[in-house]
Design a protein around this motif. Sequence first.
Motif, PDB file in Angstrom:
ATOM      1  N   SER A  38       0.830  -1.202   0.000  1.00  0.00           N
ATOM      2  CA  SER A  38       0.000   0.000   0.000  1.00  0.00           C
ATOM      3  C   SER A  38       0.867   1.256   0.000  1.00  0.00           C
ATOM      4  O   SER A  38       2.103   1.186   0.100  1.00  0.00           O
ATOM      5  CB  SER A  38      -0.926   0.010   1.222  1.00  0.00           C
ATOM      6  N   GLN A  73       0.126   3.927  -6.947  1.00  0.00           N
ATOM      7  CA  GLN A  73      -1.248   3.811  -6.455  1.00  0.00           C
ATOM      8  C   GLN A  73      -2.246   3.999  -7.600  1.00  0.00           C
ATOM      9  O   GLN A  73      -3.235   3.264  -7.723  1.00  0.00           O
ATOM     10  CB  GLN A  73      -1.505   4.834  -5.363  1.00  0.00           C
ATOM     11  N   LYS A  77      -4.978   1.305  -9.008  1.00  0.00           N
ATOM     12  CA  LYS A  77      -6.399   1.643  -9.118  1.00  0.00           C
ATOM     13  C   LYS A  77      -6.934   1.391 -10.525  1.00  0.00           C
ATOM     14  O   LYS A  77      -8.040   0.871 -10.697  1.00  0.00           O
ATOM     15  CB  LYS A  77      -6.624   3.107  -8.723  1.00  0.00           C
ATOM     16  N   GLN A  80      -7.285  -2.288 -11.046  1.00  0.00           N
ATOM     17  CA  GLN A  80      -8.452  -2.786 -10.316  1.00  0.00           C
ATOM     18  C   GLN A  80      -9.752  -2.429 -11.050  1.00  0.00           C
ATOM     19  O   GLN A  80     -10.658  -3.261 -11.177  1.00  0.00           O
ATOM     20  CB  GLN A  80      -8.468  -2.198  -8.897  1.00  0.00           C
ATOM     21  N   SER A  86     -12.548  -4.012  -6.360  1.00  0.00           N
ATOM     22  CA  SER A  86     -12.778  -2.841  -5.526  1.00  0.00           C
ATOM     23  C   SER A  86     -11.602  -1.882  -5.716  1.00  0.00           C
ATOM     24  O   SER A  86     -10.437  -2.271  -5.549  1.00  0.00           O
ATOM     25  CB  SER A  86     -12.885  -3.251  -4.058  1.00  0.00           C
ATOM     26  N   ASP A  88      -9.315   0.545  -4.548  1.00  0.00           N
ATOM     27  CA  ASP A  88      -8.811   1.182  -3.331  1.00  0.00           C
ATOM     28  C   ASP A  88      -7.330   1.531  -3.421  1.00  0.00           C
ATOM     29  O   ASP A  88      -6.769   2.134  -2.506  1.00  0.00           O
ATOM     30  CB  ASP A  88      -9.068   0.293  -2.112  1.00  0.00           C
ATOM     31  N   ILE A  90      -4.876  -0.419  -3.169  1.00  0.00           N
ATOM     32  CA  ILE A  90      -4.078  -1.300  -2.308  1.00  0.00           C
ATOM     33  C   ILE A  90      -3.894  -2.634  -3.017  1.00  0.00           C
ATOM     34  O   ILE A  90      -4.875  -3.244  -3.474  1.00  0.00           O
ATOM     35  CB  ILE A  90      -4.762  -1.519  -0.949  1.00  0.00           C
ATOM     36  N   THR A  95      -6.240  -8.359  -5.771  1.00  0.00           N
ATOM     37  CA  THR A  95      -5.499  -7.705  -6.857  1.00  0.00           C
ATOM     38  C   THR A  95      -4.405  -8.624  -7.387  1.00  0.00           C
ATOM     39  O   THR A  95      -4.230  -8.776  -8.596  1.00  0.00           O
ATOM     40  CB  THR A  95      -4.897  -6.376  -6.381  1.00  0.00           C
TER      41      THR A  95
END
Length: 306
Positions: A38, A73, A77, A80, A86, A88, A90, A95
């Motif tokens: 993360s 990040q 995203k 994803q 989802s 997020d 992370i 993932t």
Amino acid sequence: MVARKNIVRNVVTSTALAGMMFASPVVSEAALGDQTLSYGEKHGDVVELQDVLSAKGYFNYDESTGYFGPITQGAVKQFQKDHGLSVDGIAGPNTFSAIQNVNNGQAQRTLVQGDRGHSVSALQEKLGGYYNYSVDGIYGPITAQAVRAFQADNGLSVDGIAGKNTWSVLNGGAAPAKATNKEAVKSTSSNSNSTSAKQSNTESKSSQQSGKEISVEATAYTAFCTGCSGVTATGIDLRANPNQKVIAVDPDVIPLGSKVHVEGYGTAIAGDTGGAIQGNRIDLFMPERQDALDFGRKTLTVTVLD
């Protein structure tokens, strides 16, 4: 910091610069996917996450920094979002599972003799009893022989290269079907008309790339030039392996990491990409600059072998 530089393709044809290239990954204590990643983290697993996302076209920074910042990040995203997860930012179990399933369960890069690093260590561990030596992260003759033995026992093409299909079986997948398109047509009901037979043949082609022939426009490049890193988009070090036959492809046309036969060039790995390599275009690696110059531009037939 681990750099992933562009190969400056010395293609004396009109081919543009190559796509992003990888340097050897930083060795970390945990394999990619063993821990959630993360924002704010900085270590070797983030490097590998960035490498994988870059290979899929999501991480577009010019270096694998190992720092999980806003660019990483954002890449997570977008991945994803594109895969129904989802969103997020992370990199957790779901993932990593989706990453693993991309390209037939194949998130790892193609590995050949001469490669080093964490990915080779992961391969050696995956080989289990086929590799009865210390895990050292060096893809030498012993590792290559272990890969060949594994391939032979699992119905794979025996070439000693850990490519898409070898990784897929190592990760629990099934060996690719060997049926040709003609066999797929023969397997249809005798009562099927010619239209349904053609539909079956089309479905067979779309469900497996094996045996697919593609007419392409081909140019050539070399990694032995000033400013060239010599490392391809799948991590093959062309300077360390000058006899390796590698072509740059558009992954939407020819799967990255697949083995192909190129008319007049031989059997090669679709192991690289390039900014100008779009659609039915390929770039052939040649160790000698003059050979790349002499090749020019040709129309060839490429057959996807696996």
